[in-house]
Design a protein around this motif. Structure first.
Motif, PDB file in Angstrom:
ATOM      1  N   GLU A 172       0.926  -1.126   0.133  1.00  0.00           N
ATOM      2  CA  GLU A 172       0.098   0.078   0.106  1.00  0.00           C
ATOM      3  C   GLU A 172       0.980   1.126   0.204  1.00  0.00           C
ATOM      4  OE1 GLU A 172      -3.188   1.500   2.971  1.00  0.00           O
ATOM      5  OE2 GLU A 172      -3.287  -0.872   2.826  1.00  0.00           O
ATOM      6  N   ILE A 173       2.151   1.280   0.907  1.00  0.00           N
ATOM      7  CA  ILE A 173       2.852   2.500   0.953  1.00  0.00           C
ATOM      8  C   ILE A 173       3.960   2.542  -0.054  1.00  0.00           C
ATOM      9  CG2 ILE A 173       1.967   2.695   3.346  1.00  0.00           C
ATOM     10  CD1 ILE A 173       4.933   1.682   4.173  1.00  0.00           C
ATOM     11  N   GLY A 174       4.047   1.431  -1.086  1.00  0.00           N
ATOM     12  CA  GLY A 174       4.813   1.626  -1.965  1.00  0.00           C
ATOM     13  C   GLY A 174       6.426   0.848  -1.505  1.00  0.00           C
ATOM     14  N   LEU A 175       6.481   0.589  -0.074  1.00  0.00           N
ATOM     15  CA  LEU A 175       7.802   0.253  -0.027  1.00  0.00           C
ATOM     16  C   LEU A 175       8.133  -1.160  -0.432  1.00  0.00           C
ATOM     17  CD1 LEU A 175       9.792   1.183   2.300  1.00  0.00           C
ATOM     18  CD2 LEU A 175       8.830  -0.623   3.561  1.00  0.00           C
ATOM     19  N   ILE A 176       7.153  -1.854  -1.003  1.00  0.00           N
ATOM     20  CA  ILE A 176       7.213  -3.583  -1.553  1.00  0.00           C
ATOM     21  C   ILE A 176       8.181  -3.084  -2.701  1.00  0.00           C
ATOM     22  CG2 ILE A 176       5.406  -3.262  -3.433  1.00  0.00           C
ATOM     23  CD1 ILE A 176       6.355  -6.179  -1.050  1.00  0.00           C
ATOM     24  N   VAL A 177       8.408  -1.781  -3.516  1.00  0.00           N
ATOM     25  CA  VAL A 177       9.160  -1.757  -4.594  1.00  0.00           C
ATOM     26  C   VAL A 177      10.701  -1.893  -4.156  1.00  0.00           C
ATOM     27  CG1 VAL A 177      10.065  -0.332  -6.408  1.00  0.00           C
ATOM     28  CG2 VAL A 177       7.676  -0.775  -5.978  1.00  0.00           C
ATOM     29  N   PRO A 178      11.193  -1.111  -3.200  1.00  0.00           N
ATOM     30  CA  PRO A 178      12.467  -1.337  -2.647  1.00  0.00           C
ATOM     31  C   PRO A 178      12.768  -2.654  -1.857  1.00  0.00           C
ATOM     32  CG  PRO A 178      11.356   0.307  -1.571  1.00  0.00           C
ATOM     33  CD  PRO A 178      10.378   0.113  -2.629  1.00  0.00           C
ATOM     34  N   LEU A 179      11.767  -2.874  -1.044  1.00  0.00           N
ATOM     35  CA  LEU A 179      11.918  -4.220  -0.510  1.00  0.00           C
ATOM     36  C   LEU A 179      11.943  -5.346  -1.397  1.00  0.00           C
ATOM     37  CD1 LEU A 179      11.823  -5.690   2.228  1.00  0.00           C
ATOM     38  CD2 LEU A 179       9.349  -5.402   2.194  1.00  0.00           C
ATOM     39  N   GLY A 180      10.976  -5.216  -2.344  1.00  0.00           N
ATOM     40  CA  GLY A 180      11.035  -6.473  -3.445  1.00  0.00           C
ATOM     41  C   GLY A 180      12.282  -6.468  -4.303  1.00  0.00           C
ATOM     42  N   ASP A 181      13.255  -5.273  -4.570  1.00  0.00           N
ATOM     43  CA  ASP A 181      14.309  -5.303  -5.211  1.00  0.00           C
ATOM     44  C   ASP A 181      15.416  -6.047  -4.247  1.00  0.00           C
ATOM     45  OD1 ASP A 181      13.194  -3.692  -7.120  1.00  0.00           O
ATOM     46  OD2 ASP A 181      14.490  -2.085  -6.874  1.00  0.00           O
ATOM     47  N   TRP A 182      15.190  -5.625  -3.015  1.00  0.00           N
ATOM     48  CA  TRP A 182      16.276  -6.434  -2.131  1.00  0.00           C
ATOM     49  C   TRP A 182      16.063  -7.929  -2.075  1.00  0.00           C
ATOM     50  CZ3 TRP A 182      15.417  -9.561   2.081  1.00  0.00           C
ATOM     51  CH2 TRP A 182      16.833  -9.748   2.709  1.00  0.00           C
ATOM     52  N   VAL A 183      14.808  -8.379  -2.080  1.00  0.00           N
ATOM     53  CA  VAL A 183      14.652  -9.854  -2.084  1.00  0.00           C
ATOM     54  C   VAL A 183      14.864 -10.218  -3.319  1.00  0.00           C
ATOM     55  CG1 VAL A 183      12.701 -11.531  -2.399  1.00  0.00           C
ATOM     56  CG2 VAL A 183      12.353  -9.485  -0.754  1.00  0.00           C
ATOM     57  N   LEU A 184      14.833  -9.714  -4.645  1.00  0.00           N
ATOM     58  CA  LEU A 184      15.477 -10.151  -5.647  1.00  0.00           C
ATOM     59  C   LEU A 184      16.920 -10.518  -5.742  1.00  0.00           C
ATOM     60  CD1 LEU A 184      13.190  -8.912  -8.821  1.00  0.00           C
ATOM     61  CD2 LEU A 184      14.076 -11.209  -8.643  1.00  0.00           C
ATOM     62  N   PHE A 219       5.036  -4.980 -10.137  1.00  0.00           N
ATOM     63  CA  PHE A 219       4.776  -5.425 -11.420  1.00  0.00           C
ATOM     64  C   PHE A 219       4.376  -4.216 -12.121  1.00  0.00           C
ATOM     65  CE2 PHE A 219       3.024  -7.792 -14.608  1.00  0.00           C
ATOM     66  CZ  PHE A 219       3.996  -8.937 -15.033  1.00  0.00           C
ATOM     67  N   ARG A 220       3.727  -3.301 -11.612  1.00  0.00           N
ATOM     68  CA  ARG A 220       3.327  -2.087 -12.367  1.00  0.00           C
ATOM     69  C   ARG A 220       4.549  -0.920 -12.229  1.00  0.00           C
ATOM     70  NH1 ARG A 220      -1.198  -2.877  -9.047  1.00  0.00           N
ATOM     71  NH2 ARG A 220      -0.393  -1.543  -7.444  1.00  0.00           N
ATOM     72  N   ASP A 221       5.906  -1.394 -11.602  1.00  0.00           N
ATOM     73  CA  ASP A 221       6.771  -0.549 -11.748  1.00  0.00           C
ATOM     74  C   ASP A 221       7.776  -0.795 -13.070  1.00  0.00           C
ATOM     75  OD1 ASP A 221       8.345   1.325  -9.252  1.00  0.00           O
ATOM     76  OD2 ASP A 221       9.625   0.680 -10.781  1.00  0.00           O
ATOM     77  N   ARG A 222       7.998   0.271 -13.810  1.00  0.00           N
ATOM     78  CA  ARG A 222       8.759  -0.199 -15.098  1.00  0.00           C
ATOM     79  C   ARG A 222      10.266  -0.486 -14.661  1.00  0.00           C
ATOM     80  NH1 ARG A 222       6.977  -2.519 -18.858  1.00  0.00           N
ATOM     81  NH2 ARG A 222       9.013  -2.199 -19.976  1.00  0.00           N
ATOM     82  N   SER A 223      10.575   0.162 -13.613  1.00  0.00           N
ATOM     83  CA  SER A 223      12.235  -0.618 -13.261  1.00  0.00           C
ATOM     84  C   SER A 223      12.439  -2.070 -12.957  1.00  0.00           C
ATOM     85  CB  SER A 223      12.599   0.307 -12.104  1.00  0.00           C
ATOM     86  OG  SER A 223      11.936   0.047 -11.021  1.00  0.00           O
ATOM     87  N   LEU A 230      -2.808  -9.284 -12.456  1.00  0.00           N
ATOM     88  CA  LEU A 230      -3.258  -9.243 -13.890  1.00  0.00           C
ATOM     89  C   LEU A 230      -4.658  -9.086 -14.116  1.00  0.00           C
ATOM     90  CD1 LEU A 230      -1.850 -12.702 -15.355  1.00  0.00           C
ATOM     91  CD2 LEU A 230      -0.994 -10.614 -15.683  1.00  0.00           C
ATOM     92  N   LEU A 231      -5.079  -8.397 -12.836  1.00  0.00           N
ATOM     93  CA  LEU A 231      -6.719  -8.346 -12.585  1.00  0.00           C
ATOM     94  C   LEU A 231      -7.110  -7.246 -13.569  1.00  0.00           C
ATOM     95  CD1 LEU A 231      -8.035  -8.284  -8.945  1.00  0.00           C
ATOM     96  CD2 LEU A 231      -8.673  -9.486 -10.970  1.00  0.00           C
ATOM     97  N   GLN A 232      -6.229  -6.055 -13.979  1.00  0.00           N
ATOM     98  CA  GLN A 232      -6.461  -5.393 -15.043  1.00  0.00           C
ATOM     99  C   GLN A 232      -5.440  -5.805 -16.146  1.00  0.00           C
ATOM    100  OE1 GLN A 232      -4.486  -4.460 -12.302  1.00  0.00           O
ATOM    101  NE2 GLN A 232      -4.765  -2.449 -11.405  1.00  0.00           N
ATOM    102  N   ASP A 233      -6.411  -6.533 -16.813  1.00  0.00           N
ATOM    103  CA  ASP A 233      -5.836  -7.354 -17.924  1.00  0.00           C
ATOM    104  C   ASP A 233      -5.294  -6.393 -19.145  1.00  0.00           C
ATOM    105  OD1 ASP A 233      -4.776  -9.080 -19.781  1.00  0.00           O
ATOM    106  OD2 ASP A 233      -6.779  -9.654 -20.686  1.00  0.00           O
ATOM    107  N   ASN A 234      -4.441  -5.336 -18.644  1.00  0.00           N
ATOM    108  CA  ASN A 234      -4.011  -4.125 -19.586  1.00  0.00           C
ATOM    109  C   ASN A 234      -3.022  -4.520 -20.254  1.00  0.00           C
ATOM    110  OD1 ASN A 234      -2.225  -3.627 -17.616  1.00  0.00           O
ATOM    111  ND2 ASN A 234      -3.308  -2.344 -16.533  1.00  0.00           N
ATOM    112  N   ALA A 235      -2.691  -3.673 -21.304  1.00  0.00           N
ATOM    113  CA  ALA A 235      -1.537  -3.728 -22.313  1.00  0.00           C
ATOM    114  C   ALA A 235      -0.168  -3.776 -21.352  1.00  0.00           C
ATOM    115  CB  ALA A 235      -1.486  -2.912 -23.210  1.00  0.00           C
ATOM    116  N   ALA A 236       0.068  -2.653 -20.431  1.00  0.00           N
ATOM    117  CA  ALA A 236       1.304  -2.658 -19.696  1.00  0.00           C
ATOM    118  C   ALA A 236       1.458  -3.899 -18.788  1.00  0.00           C
ATOM    119  CB  ALA A 236       1.107  -1.366 -18.720  1.00  0.00           C
ATOM    120  N   ASN A 237       0.636  -4.536 -18.342  1.00  0.00           N
ATOM    121  CA  ASN A 237       0.706  -5.838 -17.652  1.00  0.00           C
ATOM    122  C   ASN A 237       1.289  -6.795 -18.645  1.00  0.00           C
ATOM    123  OD1 ASN A 237       0.349  -5.027 -15.124  1.00  0.00           O
ATOM    124  ND2 ASN A 237      -1.669  -5.656 -15.126  1.00  0.00           N
ATOM    125  N   MET A 238       0.775  -7.010 -19.649  1.00  0.00           N
ATOM    126  CA  MET A 238       1.175  -7.844 -20.746  1.00  0.00           C
ATOM    127  C   MET A 238       2.524  -7.579 -21.174  1.00  0.00           C
ATOM    128  SD  MET A 238      -0.662 -10.532 -21.459  1.00  0.00           S
ATOM    129  CE  MET A 238      -1.955 -11.149 -20.717  1.00  0.00           C
TER     130      MET A 238
END
Ligand code: C2E
Ligand code: CA
Ligand code: CA
Ligand code: CA
Length: 275
Positions: A82-94, A119-123, A151-159
């Motif tokens: 929710e607070i966007g911290l998952i992006v840096p945290l997810g980077d660390w995980v990877l 997944f929504r973050d282009r980086s 994939l809930l919003q089955d949009n072009a960006a996710n694909m």
């Protein structure tokens, strides 16, 4: 507030306030924890029934809190998301998981969970490229697990993101299969490499004929689409036997091993290789 007739309201207001404050405190605590290096990865083996050996391990995030002890991801990932911290945290995980997996035998893959916000973050693509390059882990040994909520919003960006990741040579798994709303249409619109059958079906496989029927159907579907199928949450020999009887290729669960610290897993994989 006494005597003005608003006592109950004030009580309610105060409770809301406390909830908000608790949330705010957890938020600050999470940001601090990432800086202070309090996160840690456990790994849980994926066991191939045909090969009779461990063919992968899933990285599972843990928070070693100085006062609260080991905190489960269910208690902080939703807020981190929710607070966007998952992006840096997810980077660390990877990065941490790829570095660890590079030490494992060549036939052992690494599975990493991706959250919808990552997944929504282009980086993300650049992060995966860099985690692979830095660690030396071949792309073929990395499996990225996503749930249908991505994939809930089955949009072009996710694909586009899915295809960009696949173009790197990494594998894509659909996690918690069967728990979402339109699993089947997602399978049609994207070439997944693996389907992970949610543990709720495995839990009921022995005493619920519907659960068994669904597992059979998913295994058939996987076989006809050329997709590997993994059953999650296997806790007993009887469940393993039932899955083997249905032709399931790979299982994961407490019966094989609980998630364990990196050192224990490395030891287990090393010992397995020596046999
Ligand atoms: P998941 O990806 O479905 O992971 C499997 C969960 O089932 C893990 O819980 C694992 O410990 C548990 N499990 C494994 N075998 C058994 C079994 O035989 N019986 C039962 N009852 N449970 C079993 P865990 O580690 O608490 O993780 C919960 C969820 O948190 C994960 O579900 C995943 O959605 C999320 N998560 C964990 N690590 C990460 C991460 O690094 N990034 C993101 N985005 N999410 C993560
Ligand atoms: Ca997973
Ligand atoms: Ca799962
Ligand atoms: Ca899950």
């Amino acid at each position: 507030a006494k005597g003005d007739g608003r006592g109950a309201f004030h009580f309610f207001e105060q409770a809301m306030d406390e909830q908000l404050q608790a949330r705010r405190a957890l938020e600050l605590d999470l940001r601090r924890a990432l800086q202070d290096g309090e996160f840690e990865l456990f790994y849980q083996p994926l066991y191939h029934l045909g090969d009779e050996r461990v063919t992968g391990c899933e990285a599972l995030l843990r928070w070693r809190h100085p006062e609260r002890g080991m905190v489960s991801p269910a208690d902080f990932i939703p807020l981190a998301e929710e607070i966007g911290l998952i992006v840096p945290l997810g980077d660390w995980v990877l990065r941490a998981a790829c570095a660890e997996a590079a030490r494992w035998p060549d036939h052992v893959r690494l599975a990493v969970n991706l959250s919808p916000a990552q997944f929504r973050d282009r980086s993300l693509v650049a992060t995966v490229v860099s985690a692979l390059a830095t660690s030396g882990l071949p792309a073929q040994r990395l499996e990225l697990e996503i749930t249908e909520s991505v994939l809930l919003q089955d949009n072009a960006a996710n694909m586009t993101m899915l295809h960009d990741l696949k173009a790197l040579g990494v594998r894509i798994s659909m996690d918690d299969f069967g728990t979402g709303y339109s699993s089947l249409s997602y399978l049609r619109s994207f070439p997944f490499d693996k389907i992970k059958i949610d543990q709720t079906f495995v839990r009921d496989i022995l005493h619920d004929s519907d659960a068994l029927a669904i597992i059979k159907a998913v295994l058939d579907l996987g076989a006809s689409m050329g997709v590997t199928t993994t059953a999650e949450g296997v806790e007993t020999q009887a469940q393993l036997d039932a899955l083997r009887g249905q032709g399931c290729a790979e299982i994961q669960g407490y019966f094989i091993s609980r998630p364990a610290p990196a050192d224990e897993i490395a030891k287990m994989l090393g010992a397995e290789g020596e046999r």
